[in-house]
Design a protein around this motif. Structure first.
Motif, mmCIF file in Angstrom:
data_model
loop_
_atom_site.group_PDB
_atom_site.id
_atom_site.type_symbol
_atom_site.label_atom_id
_atom_site.label_comp_id
_atom_site.label_asym_id
_atom_site.label_seq_id
_atom_site.Cartn_x
_atom_site.Cartn_y
_atom_site.Cartn_z
ATOM 1 N N TYR A 255 -3.634 -1.546 -3.317
ATOM 2 C CA TYR A 255 -3.789 -2.751 -2.070
ATOM 3 C C TYR A 255 -4.056 -1.989 -0.874
ATOM 4 C CZ TYR A 255 -2.392 -7.365 -0.727
ATOM 5 O OH TYR A 255 -2.278 -8.810 0.011
ATOM 6 N N ASP A 256 -5.311 -2.153 -0.565
ATOM 7 C CA ASP A 256 -5.700 -1.578 0.893
ATOM 8 C C ASP A 256 -5.326 -2.478 1.989
ATOM 9 O OD1 ASP A 256 -7.153 -0.504 3.153
ATOM 10 O OD2 ASP A 256 -9.053 -0.339 1.820
ATOM 11 N N SER A 257 -4.495 -2.266 2.734
ATOM 12 C CA SER A 257 -3.933 -3.134 3.710
ATOM 13 C C SER A 257 -5.108 -3.317 4.752
ATOM 14 C CB SER A 257 -2.840 -2.324 4.456
ATOM 15 O OG SER A 257 -3.046 -1.420 4.903
ATOM 16 N N ARG A 258 -6.179 -2.555 4.881
ATOM 17 C CA ARG A 258 -7.018 -2.649 5.924
ATOM 18 C C ARG A 258 -8.426 -3.617 5.524
ATOM 19 N NH1 ARG A 258 -8.572 3.532 6.780
ATOM 20 N NH2 ARG A 258 -8.278 2.919 4.326
ATOM 21 N N ASP A 259 -8.224 -4.108 4.213
ATOM 22 C CA ASP A 259 -9.438 -4.872 3.812
ATOM 23 C C ASP A 259 -8.738 -6.258 4.036
ATOM 24 O OD1 ASP A 259 -10.901 -6.296 2.211
ATOM 25 O OD2 ASP A 259 -11.049 -5.007 0.412
ATOM 26 N N ARG A 260 -9.122 -6.835 4.971
ATOM 27 C CA ARG A 260 -8.585 -8.512 5.209
ATOM 28 C C ARG A 260 -8.989 -9.183 4.558
ATOM 29 N NH1 ARG A 260 -6.603 -8.554 10.621
ATOM 30 N NH2 ARG A 260 -7.332 -10.653 10.787
ATOM 31 N N PRO A 261 -10.452 -9.347 4.063
ATOM 32 C CA PRO A 261 -10.925 -10.470 3.151
ATOM 33 C C PRO A 261 -9.988 -10.366 1.836
ATOM 34 C CG PRO A 261 -12.834 -9.455 4.081
ATOM 35 C CD PRO A 261 -11.541 -8.776 4.519
ATOM 36 N N PHE A 262 -9.722 -9.134 1.361
ATOM 37 C CA PHE A 262 -8.983 -9.103 0.011
ATOM 38 C C PHE A 262 -7.685 -9.592 0.314
ATOM 39 C CE2 PHE A 262 -6.075 -6.398 -2.490
ATOM 40 C CZ PHE A 262 -6.606 -6.677 -3.682
ATOM 41 N N GLU B 289 0.984 -1.124 -0.071
ATOM 42 C CA GLU B 289 0.049 0.013 -0.108
ATOM 43 C C GLU B 289 0.828 1.151 0.147
ATOM 44 O OE1 GLU B 289 -2.540 2.359 3.231
ATOM 45 O OE2 GLU B 289 -3.283 0.150 2.808
#
Length: 281
Positions: free
Chosen positions: A197-204, A189
């Protein structure tokens, strides 16, 4: 799995590094080398105001697995994010080198590495990188004689230079909670932006670097539940199987061909990644 079965099993993830090593070795056979009472601490952390830990976050346990000589190298993810510095890296590399020497002397010592690490310890920079390079060389040396089995279970995962060490192992085991990748989400990110890349998007994140995805993409060899008994049995089976005819790290041309087929202008999808690796490997 019903509630009773869940209550009866022991979570491997919830164990400390020392407890993980003990759980993998035959009962009563564990002997820790360079343990906390040896006071082998990093000389660099205290200078930067960081509280040191007496074993520097790495447990080296000698014992037996399936009644055969073995060494388990377990990284403590709760200390400095499992980062590798001069002392911890030297402990792992040295233990692997001694295991290889054992084999040259006719003692069939195997190795298991429990990866729970974000990679190099930033406070030790080049010293940590040099230690990781020594670990890589030691794995390649030992796997000529015995299988080297790696496992990452969670919660830190395995990233940075130690993910390369994981890729060099003869067999790699993952759980659903595990993550395995060269660069961590926050690093991606930072360098590529949150749109990439969103480091807070855990499912992703787990959909690309999680244990199941890595197993389906053939970057790991076994996918197991977070259960200490199941993990122990899977490791024993991998050791009994021995080294593969061709290690994953020797198949770089196959992986490069897969990467060459990627269209960087399109957002990657987990299913597309699995299909790409399935077709190419």
């Amino acid at each position: 799995m019903n509630c009773e079965e869940l209550l009866q099993r022991t979570s491997f993830i919830e164990l400390s590094a020392r407890e993980r090593a003990r759980a993998l070795l035959d009962a009563g056979s564990m002997r820790e080398l360079i343990g906390p009472f040896e006071r082998m601490v990093s000389p660099w952390l205290a200078r930067q105001g960081v509280v040191t830990q007496a074993d520097d976050g790495v447990v080296v346990a000698k014992g037996r697995i399936d009644r055969e000589p073995a060494v388990v190298l377990a990284i403590e993810g709760a200390y400095q994010g499992g980062s590798m510095g001069e002392v911890g890296g030297a402990k792992i590399a040295g233990a692997l080198e001694l295991a290889a020497e054992d084999n040259r002397r006719g003692i069939p010592t195997r190795a298991v590495i429990v990866f729970e690490t974000g990679g190099v310890r930033l406070q030790e920079a080049n010293l940590g990188l040099a230690a990781i390079a020594e670990i890589h060389a030691a794995i390649v040396d030992l796997r000529r004689y015995q299988a080297v089995v790696g496992i990452t279970a969670g919660t830190v995962g395995c990233f940075g230079g130690m993910s390369i060490a994981a890729g060099l192992c003869s067999h790699m085991i993952v759980t659903q909670e595990a993550r395995l990748g060269l660069n961590g989400p926050a690093v991606i990110e930072q360098e590529a932006g949150i749109a990439e890349y969103d480091s807070r998007d855990r499912p992703f994140i787990w959909s690309f670097t999680g244990g199941e995805q890595r197993y389906r993409s053939k970057l790991a060899d076994a996918y197991v539940d977070d259960d200490a008994h199941a993990i122990r049995e899977t490791i024993r089976a991998a050791l009994r199987a021995g080294a593969p005819a061709r290690h994953r790290s020797d198949r770089h041309e196959d992986f490069l061909a897969c990467l060459a087929a990627v269209d960087p202008t399109q957002q990657a999808r987990p299913d597309a990644v699995r299909a790409l690796y399935k077709e190419g490997l």
